[in-house]
Design an enzyme around this catalytic site. Sequence first.
Site, PDB file in Angstrom:
ATOM      1  N   CYS A  66      -5.026  12.943   5.366  1.00 25.47           N
ATOM      2  CA  CYS A  66      -4.728  12.484   6.742  1.00 25.47           C
ATOM      3  C   CYS A  66      -3.233  12.269   6.930  1.00 25.47           C
ATOM      4  O   CYS A  66      -2.797  11.781   7.950  1.00 25.47           O
ATOM      5  CB  CYS A  66      -5.542  11.261   7.120  1.00 25.47           C
ATOM      6  SG  CYS A  66      -4.842   9.733   6.515  1.00 25.47           S
ATOM      7  N   PHE A  67      -2.442  12.644   5.921  1.00 29.07           N
ATOM      8  CA  PHE A  67      -0.976  12.707   6.040  1.00 29.07           C
ATOM      9  C   PHE A  67      -0.366  11.366   6.411  1.00 29.07           C
ATOM     10  O   PHE A  67       0.630  11.303   7.167  1.00 29.07           O
ATOM     11  CB  PHE A  67      -0.547  13.788   7.059  1.00 29.07           C
ATOM     12  CG  PHE A  67      -1.512  14.932   7.150  1.00 29.07           C
ATOM     13  CD1 PHE A  67      -1.872  15.625   6.003  1.00 29.07           C
ATOM     14  CD2 PHE A  67      -2.101  15.309   8.352  1.00 29.07           C
ATOM     15  CE1 PHE A  67      -2.785  16.674   6.056  1.00 29.07           C
ATOM     16  CE2 PHE A  67      -3.011  16.332   8.412  1.00 29.07           C
ATOM     17  CZ  PHE A  67      -3.354  17.025   7.267  1.00 29.07           C
ATOM     18  N   CYS A  68      -0.957  10.268   5.931  1.00 27.57           N
ATOM     19  CA  CYS A  68      -0.462   8.918   6.246  1.00 27.57           C
ATOM     20  C   CYS A  68      -0.497   8.637   7.736  1.00 27.57           C
ATOM     21  O   CYS A  68       0.302   7.839   8.236  1.00 27.57           O
ATOM     22  CB  CYS A  68       0.967   8.701   5.745  1.00 27.57           C
ATOM     23  SG  CYS A  68       1.099   8.648   3.987  1.00 27.57           S
ATOM     24  N   ASN A  69      -1.364   9.334   8.473  1.00 22.08           N
ATOM     25  CA  ASN A  69      -1.473   9.106   9.922  1.00 22.08           C
ATOM     26  C   ASN A  69      -2.955   8.903  10.239  1.00 22.08           C
ATOM     27  O   ASN A  69      -3.607   9.782  10.806  1.00 22.08           O
ATOM     28  CB  ASN A  69      -0.893  10.308  10.670  1.00 22.08           C
ATOM     29  CG  ASN A  69      -0.827  10.083  12.177  1.00 22.08           C
ATOM     30  OD1 ASN A  69      -1.650   9.372  12.749  1.00 22.08           O
ATOM     31  ND2 ASN A  69       0.133  10.699  12.827  1.00 22.08           N
TER      32      ASN A  69
ATOM     33  N   ASN B 240       1.798   5.700   8.889  1.00 19.20           N
ATOM     34  CA  ASN B 240       1.421   4.375   8.392  1.00 19.20           C
ATOM     35  C   ASN B 240       2.594   3.397   8.316  1.00 19.20           C
ATOM     36  O   ASN B 240       2.401   2.188   8.411  1.00 19.20           O
ATOM     37  CB  ASN B 240       0.760   4.488   7.015  1.00 19.20           C
ATOM     38  CG  ASN B 240      -0.754   4.444   7.163  1.00 19.20           C
ATOM     39  OD1 ASN B 240      -1.274   3.952   8.163  1.00 19.20           O
ATOM     40  ND2 ASN B 240      -1.467   4.951   6.163  1.00 19.20           N
TER      41      ASN B 240
END
Length: 477
Positions: free
Chosen positions: A400-403, A143
């Site tokens: 979503c692991f900042c992705n 992100n």
Amino acid sequence: MQPRPLPSLPEARAEFIRAYPEFEATRPLDELRATDYARLDRGGDVFLDYTAGGVYADSQVRAHADLLRGGVFGNPHSTNRASLAMTELVERARARVLEFFRASPDEYVVCFTQNASGALRLVGEAYPFCPDGRYVLTFDNHNSVNGIREFARAKGARVTYAPVIPPDMRIDEDRLAACLEDAGTSSCNLLAYPAQSNFSGVQHSLDWIERAYDRGWDVLLDAAAFVPTNRLDLGRWHPDFVPISFYKMFGYPTGVGALIARRPALGKLHRPWFAGGTITVASVRGDRYYMQEGAAAFEDGTLDYLSLPAVEIGLRHIDGVGLDLIHTRVRCLTDWLLRALASLRHGNGEPVVHIYGPLDSTDRGGTVALNLYDSRGHFIDHRIVERRANDAGISLRTGCFCNPGGGEVALGLSAEELSSCFVRAPDRLALDEFRRCIDDKSTGAVRVSLGLVTTFADVHRFVEFAAGFADGDARET
Ligand SMILES: Cc1ncc(COP(=O)(O)O)c(C=O)c1O
């Protein structure tokens, strides 16, 4: 049909060593784990969240504490003796970073930041995006790289996402090549992509750096997830901007990252403000300011100066262990883990695990994203998996692991589905509301990630944990 029982740890390890004989050379890391990282094995828990943050060795913390206890260090912005002593250590850390990445000081500059996101923001807010320019980035991005699109749009640049293709989650090469061809005559085109995905572990080709240059693009290579277990040789590859976070490489210190930037690229950036430390002269009555040269122009205010010697200590630690050894170890363990997970079956033959990304270790790192499914093909909510992992003493990550781009592609969420949720929520949208809106589809995944001192026992434990879902019911777990 009953699921095939898993081999015991000793049997599985013996089989593993036969399949990956090169792993034997990495034995010194088992010894290091038993000594310098002994605390990892005290409570019986397993740590599999290295992509979020590495673990530090006792010796790093001791060396740093000894240094701090043995000296008097002042703010490096002064020029007294205590300050000069600190300045020397800061500059030593800076030089060590360049050396570690084999970057020539004639070509590259290291700007210390708070983290990789801080480095990305420096580029985003100061890159000369312009109305006839482009910002091209891959779907698969953190992100903090996605966020740069807002700076680009504010300056009128066109923002284009280059897709990644499931199930391997690799870049759609034709589409990216077409984006690069479409550069026009602008000198403010920026390509941003990760050297390694923090979602799928895919390693995107570093050849894109030169391909983009040849067409006049600047390149931001997000190396935050790549550098903990892979060599980034800046004598061989020449991206313009490289953001990293040191805690991901060696666990300690947190709160320090860097923007490693090519000198000409840094010269292209126009900072939107000035701050203490970034100017040579600023005047109130005269209403003028003059920026510093090089890194100093990008380091706002006082650095986290007492932490910086710990960066040098951490890099020395990695050099002492050997990055190639770490790389080999993580590659062998990841390859085994992928194959073991992919082979888990319910009694009816249905797979227990769906992996998002490549199923072997070719051009991928030790980050594995997956979801668990019941025997009727229903995914098991990642929050349930996390709760059960916590009960089992396994630290992993879910969501979503900042992705989000990686997640949307992997989980098959279409632009239409997403937009229909967003139009209903013009101002605010809580994560739970978003989940309800996307009903019936998983909005996240489970991620296990390997690092410097992961052992075979760690990954075996996770495979045993995943096998425990065989023939369970998603509604009852
Ligand atoms: C690929 C990638 N880029 C950027 C970041 C941001 O790092 P930080 O949170 O340290 O700023 C991360 C963090 O996980 C990452 O994995």
